[in-house]
Design a protein around this motif. Structure first.
Motif, PDB file in Angstrom:
ATOM      1  N   GLY A 312       0.818  -1.210   0.000  1.00 54.73           N
ATOM      2  CA  GLY A 312       0.000   0.000   0.000  1.00 54.73           C
ATOM      3  C   GLY A 312       0.849   1.255   0.000  1.00 54.73           C
ATOM      4  O   GLY A 312       1.999   1.263   0.444  1.00 54.73           O
ATOM      5  N   SER A 420       1.604   5.584  -7.711  1.00 53.48           N
ATOM      6  CA  SER A 420       0.804   5.049  -6.607  1.00 53.48           C
ATOM      7  C   SER A 420      -0.629   5.543  -6.761  1.00 53.48           C
ATOM      8  O   SER A 420      -0.859   6.694  -7.129  1.00 53.48           O
ATOM      9  CB  SER A 420       1.347   5.504  -5.250  1.00 53.48           C
ATOM     10  OG  SER A 420       2.711   5.155  -5.101  1.00 53.48           O
ATOM     11  N   GLN A 422      -4.706   5.143  -4.869  1.00 46.67           N
ATOM     12  CA  GLN A 422      -5.653   4.636  -3.877  1.00 46.67           C
ATOM     13  C   GLN A 422      -7.057   4.982  -4.384  1.00 46.67           C
ATOM     14  O   GLN A 422      -7.392   6.164  -4.515  1.00 46.67           O
ATOM     15  CB  GLN A 422      -5.401   5.269  -2.511  1.00 46.67           C
ATOM     16  CG  GLN A 422      -4.093   4.819  -1.871  1.00 46.67           C
ATOM     17  CD  GLN A 422      -3.847   5.442  -0.511  1.00 46.67           C
ATOM     18  OE1 GLN A 422      -4.336   6.535  -0.214  1.00 46.67           O
ATOM     19  NE2 GLN A 422      -3.083   4.752   0.330  1.00 46.67           N
ATOM     20  N   SER A 441      -8.903  -0.064  -3.284  1.00 44.82           N
ATOM     21  CA  SER A 441      -7.721  -0.656  -3.908  1.00 44.82           C
ATOM     22  C   SER A 441      -6.497   0.221  -3.737  1.00 44.82           C
ATOM     23  O   SER A 441      -6.572   1.453  -3.847  1.00 44.82           O
ATOM     24  CB  SER A 441      -7.982  -0.886  -5.403  1.00 44.82           C
ATOM     25  OG  SER A 441      -6.828  -1.350  -6.054  1.00 44.82           O
ATOM     26  N   ASN A 442      -5.358  -0.426  -3.475  1.00 43.01           N
ATOM     27  CA  ASN A 442      -4.044   0.218  -3.529  1.00 43.01           C
ATOM     28  C   ASN A 442      -3.305  -0.338  -4.736  1.00 43.01           C
ATOM     29  O   ASN A 442      -3.214  -1.568  -4.910  1.00 43.01           O
ATOM     30  CB  ASN A 442      -3.240  -0.058  -2.257  1.00 43.01           C
ATOM     31  CG  ASN A 442      -3.469   0.980  -1.184  1.00 43.01           C
ATOM     32  OD1 ASN A 442      -2.695   1.921  -1.008  1.00 43.01           O
ATOM     33  ND2 ASN A 442      -4.571   0.809  -0.446  1.00 43.01           N
TER      34      ASN A 442
END
Length: 969
Positions: A312, A420, A422, A441-442
């Protein structure tokens, strides 16, 4: 010691004399106003002296003179002489006279006088090239780049008629997408950092290394046939006219993205700042395999410890953008009279973007013909952060003799992107193929790309220049890797966080790798001769392009082995608390068996990888053309090009991968998937209405071939949007898996009037007929899957208008202000295939009439580039405000329940300001403000009488940047 002191004293005594005696250098270039080419053997003489020389085959000259102020006379038989005044020569320094043009004596006075300042501020070379070129050409000169303060080729290209630049990197011409635009470096094909694009990221080229940036819009036999919109050719400097040593630094700030405490990222490797992974993200086994529980329990325990436990993103504060650069170059005259030049450049760019409200949507048509509104299937909303590093190096050497020139260039680009995301995922069961669930979701990704290009080229002039032979060899090695793409989606049910394969999906890790070899070789021969009493040129040559690609994807899914006694692991919803020691696969002595989380390879024993392929291309080209004048004011260039193209593929579909013995599967082993000999005729006619006005007409045939990825069985998942690309070889009920090349007939007409200086007004019209164009189509049976397919025949009709005008005609006080604008309008139509027409007809709404034609995918209906620029050389100030927009464009073709997706217009308004200051103007400050209107980039679903819904949406915000450059010479 006494001898040393005497020598030192003598040196000090002689130094002032040596300094006084040191000469300065005058360098420049002469252009033939008759044809726009460099003028060989023109005379350059300092008036009132015996100091003189002649130009070489590139039109360049060099003179040595004592310090002082001179007049330089340039002449050639049959041409009006040109005198350049006020040329200041300083000891040990180089005075550069920008390119000047000599016109036929019958067209001008016997002698023309201009000041060196007027010459320096002109764009005579490019204007003359454009006026006298044999094909349709637009471009930006080095002189123009200095005035606008553009830092890279991406900014410069926006000023070219009919050109739009996507993401500041990729050039599209006349609204046509990347498939129909080609980018070349120094006249040679070069793949980009994205191997699936036709064009390279042109923002990697600093403007101080660019000689000219030109866009060719009509075909010639010597050009490759795989372009339709245009060829963007970036010419780097060969011989710097003066010594260069420039150092630059820059910073960028976006209030919505930088110094933002909501920014997200994850820990990577120690070399991420250089654009490549240090092995932290390496795959545990190179072949994508892994031990299986029940069979290799002890090995599985150790194997699962090899995976990073970070799943994450974590919140932190983002830093600002910054860049560094250094460029240097020079040329030397050797004792033999030959010249040696070099140029080096090193650039580094580190940037970040952050979107805290990004959105991806999946919407469908309602089956009820009387219900017009779209049905929500899945919506993803959340944060997306990205750090991008680009490291580039360029080195070039040129050696010139009296009648030959040799050039060697080496370039390496390294690009690394850490991403990245999220995202909350909201799925609705009212839509087809969707179950009702909510997930979070990550997504963690890293993409690294490397490209190394070499160019070895030669030019030779024989028989007094009547014969010219040019050859080039250019190998390119490129690589792309996505190491350890991680997606961890918790399904949220009554507040519990679980992993559900039917909802958010099991946590997965993906490794993608690509390596490609590209080798281009070509030779061109030009014979100058006389035809019908006028100068003519016969050209012929050949080329060969070899490409080889090796591509693979490996995937691991996280599973859990449980027992009735222990039950399943309870997760907190924190992705970084999933792979803890107690949760990992290990022996449980209380139960007497191995339990816990383990990574299961997608490839099992006895299976081959469906997402692995090797492809290669051999393309042999041959051409011949004749340039001649059938009439006094008419020039014609007639040519024919032949290309023998063969593409081979090694790969397999899903059925053959799971069971190689299944007769319904498809396996290719270096089999031919594309094999054709095509002829590409071209004709360019240029009628000179007068010295400053041309009427042009052209025809050429071109081709657009499928890429390696498109002509494969590969299935490539975008883990953020959760959308899958399917290779064109896959067969479906409405698609036979036979992806073919697109062949295009192109017609152009242009009327151009050249005004004073660089001012111009032109009107163009063009028509293009497409045979079986390739478009990205949504697959009806899998609404999140897309595939390239041939659709029905298409046509494109368009017009261009360009105006560049200094405002001094309004008032003399406005002489430093100029307007430049161009407008491109296109109308495109595609004949739908029966499958597409019937699919649309099935869900036709009440009151709607489905036509057999529609807009071409990727074709913008209009492009507007406009701006005002201010240039005051005396004060060292240049500034400008520039606007560009591209009209609503069909991005993805829908069908059945899937609506069409359109890219909405993005109104880009940018401001630039450049100021030179300090000793001899060696310091330069550049300020830019981008997206002053704070517009949004979005793609929307569009359907009959329905409200538009989001496909992709992001807010780039307004960005500010400031750069400083210091020139040591």
């Amino acid at each position: 010691m006494k001898s040393f002191k005497s020598t030192l004293a003598l040196a000090f005594l002689c130094f002032p004399i040596l300094l006084f005696a040191q000469k300065g250098t005058i360098r420049g270039q002469v252009i033939d106003g008759e044809n726009g080419e460099p003028l060989f053997a023109a005379n350059a003489v300092i008036k009132g002296t015996q100091i003189g020389t002649t130009t070489d085959f590139d039109g360049y000259y060099e003179l040595q003179a004592d310090p002082g102020t001179y007049q330089l006379e340039i002449s050639f038989i049959g041409m009006s002489s040109l005198v350049v005044t006020d040329i200041v020569v300083k000891a040990g320094e180089v005075t550069v006279v920008e390119a000047v043009t000599l016109e036929p004596a019958s067209n001008q006075l016997a002698e023309v006088v201009v000041t060196s300042e007027a010459v320096r501020n002109s764009e005579a070379a490019l204007v003359t090239v454009k006026r006298k070129s044999t094909n349709l050409i637009d471009g930006v000169s080095a002189a123009k780049l200095r005035k606008t303060g553009d830092s890279d080729a991406g900014d410069a290209a926006k000023r070219v008629t009919g050109v739009s630049v996507e993401g500041g990197k990729y050039v599209y011409v006349r609204g046509l997408g990347d498939r129909y635009t080609k980018t070349m470096l120094n006249g040679v094909d070069i793949p980009g950092l994205d191997p699936d694009k036709n064009s390279i990221q042109i923002d990697i080229f600093p403007t101080n290394l660019i000689s000219n940036l030109t866009v060719l819009k009509s075909g010639l036999a010597e050009l490759p046939a795989d372009f339709t919109g245009g060829v963007v050719n970036i010419e780097t400097q060969e011989f710097p006219t003066d010594r260069i040593l420039d150092v630059s630094v820059g910073v960028g700030f976006n209030p919505a993205m930088h110094f933002n405490s909501d920014y997200i990222s994850y820990e990577g490797g120690s070399t991420d700042f250089l654009g490549f992974d240090d092995g932290t993200r390496a795959i545990p086994r190179a072949d994508g395999s892994g031990p299986l529980p029940f069979f290799d329990d002890e090995e599985a325990v150790d194997f699962n410890k090899n995976f990073s436990r970070t799943l994450g993103a974590e919140q932190n504060t983002s830093f600002t953008d910054y860049s560094l650069g250094i460029s240097m170059g020079n040329q030397y005259s050797l004792e033999s009279g030959n010249k040696l030049g070099y140029i080096f450049s090193l650039t580094y760019d580190n940037s970040r973007v952050f979107y805290d409200d990004i959105e991806y949507g999946e919407w469908q048509r309602d089956r009820d013909p009387e219900d017009y509104q779209l049905i929500e299937a899945t919506t993803q909303k959340g944060k997306l952060a990205e750090q991008n590093v680009l490291l580039g190096g360029l080195a070039g050497f040129t050696y010139k003799t009296l009648m030959s020139k040799y050039k060697f260039t080496a370039m390496h680009l390294q690009n690394g992107t850490s991403r990245s995301a999220q995202l909350s995922i909201d799925a609705k069961d009212g839509a087809a193929q969707v179950s009702d669930y909510y997930a979070f979701s990550n997504n963690l990704e890293y993409n690294q790309r490397g490209l190394t290009n070499l160019l070895l080229a030669g030019e030779h002039y024989l028989d007094g220049g009547d014969w010219e032979i040019n050859w080039k060899v250019s190998p390119t090695l490129s690589s792309l890797a996505d190491p350890d793409i991680r997606k961890t989606a918790f399904s949220i049910d009554r507040g519990d966080s679980t992993f559900d394969p039917g909802e958010g999906g099991l946590p997965s890790r993906i490794w993608r790798s690509l390596s490609e070899v590209n080798l281009v070789s070509k030779v061109d021969v030009i014979r100058a001769h006389t035809l019908m009493g006028d100068d003519a040129k016969f050209k012929f040559g050949m080329s060969h392009v070899f490409k080889y690609r090796d591509y693979s994807i490996y995937r691991y899914n996280l599973n859990e082995r449980t027992s009735n006694q222990t039950g399943s692991i309870q997760f907190s919803g924190d992705p970084n608390a999933v792979l803890t020691d107690p949760n990992l696969y290990q022996y449980n002595s209380n139960v007497g068996q191995y339990l816990g989380l383990y990574y299961n390879p997608e490839l099992l024993d006895g299976q081959t990888n469906p997402n692995e392929y090797q492809s290669n291309v051999n393309n042999f080209g041959f051409y011949a053309s004749e340039e001649f004048k059938p009439l006094e004011s008419l020039k014609a260039v007639i040519g024919l090009r032949a290309e023998l193209f063969q593409q081979r593929h090694t790969g397999r579909d899903q059925v053959a991968a799971q069971n190689p013995n299944d007769p319904t599967g498809n396996t290719l082993n270096n089999d031919v998937v594309l094999d054709a000999l095509d002829l590409f005729p071209s004709a360019n006619l240029i009628y000179a209405l007068n010295d400053n006005m041309n009427l042009r007409a052209s025809y050429y045939r071109s081709i657009a071939r499928p890429s390696f990825k498109e002509l494969s069985f590969a299935q490539i998942l975008d883990p953020v949007s959760n959308r899958t690309f399917n290779g064109g070889l896959f067969q479906y009920n409405d698609w036979n898996g036979q992806l073919e090349s697109t062949r295009i007939n192109n017609f152009d007409l242009r009327l151009e009037r050249f005004l004073d200086g660089a001012d111009i007004i032109s009107i163009s019209a063009f028509y293009k007929a497409f045979d079986s164009p390739i478009e990205l189509v949504r697959i009806p049976v899998a609404l999140r899957d897309f595939q390239p397919r041939n659709v029905g025949n298409g046509t494109l009709i368009g017009a261009e208008f360009e105006l560049r005008k200094n405002l001094s005609f309004i008032r003399e006080s406005l002489k430093n202000i100029a307007f430049s604008g161009n407008f491109t309008y296109t109308y495109s139509r595609i004949d739908m295939t029966d499958a597409e027409f019937n699919a649309r007809k099935t869900y036709e709404k009440v009151g709607q009439t489905i036509e057999r034609t529609r807009q071409m995918a990727g074709q913008a209906p209009y492009i507007i580039n406009a701006g005002f620029s201010y240039d005051n050389t005396d004060k060292g100030i240049s500034a400008g405000v520039f606007y560009n927009v591209k009209g609503r464009t069909l991005e993805i073709v829908g069908g059945n329940l899937a609506p069409d997706v359109y890219t909405e217009p993005f109104h880009s308004l940018n401001l630039t300001f450049n100021k030179t200051f300090g000793e001899e103007g060696r310091s330069s400050l550049n300020i830019k403000v981008s997206n002053l209107l704070n517009d949004v980039r979005e793609s929307l679903y569009q359907a009959y009488d329905a409200n538009a819904q989001v496909f992709n949406r992001l807010q780039p915000g307004t960005a500010f940047s400031i750069g400083y450059t210091y020139s040591f010479y």
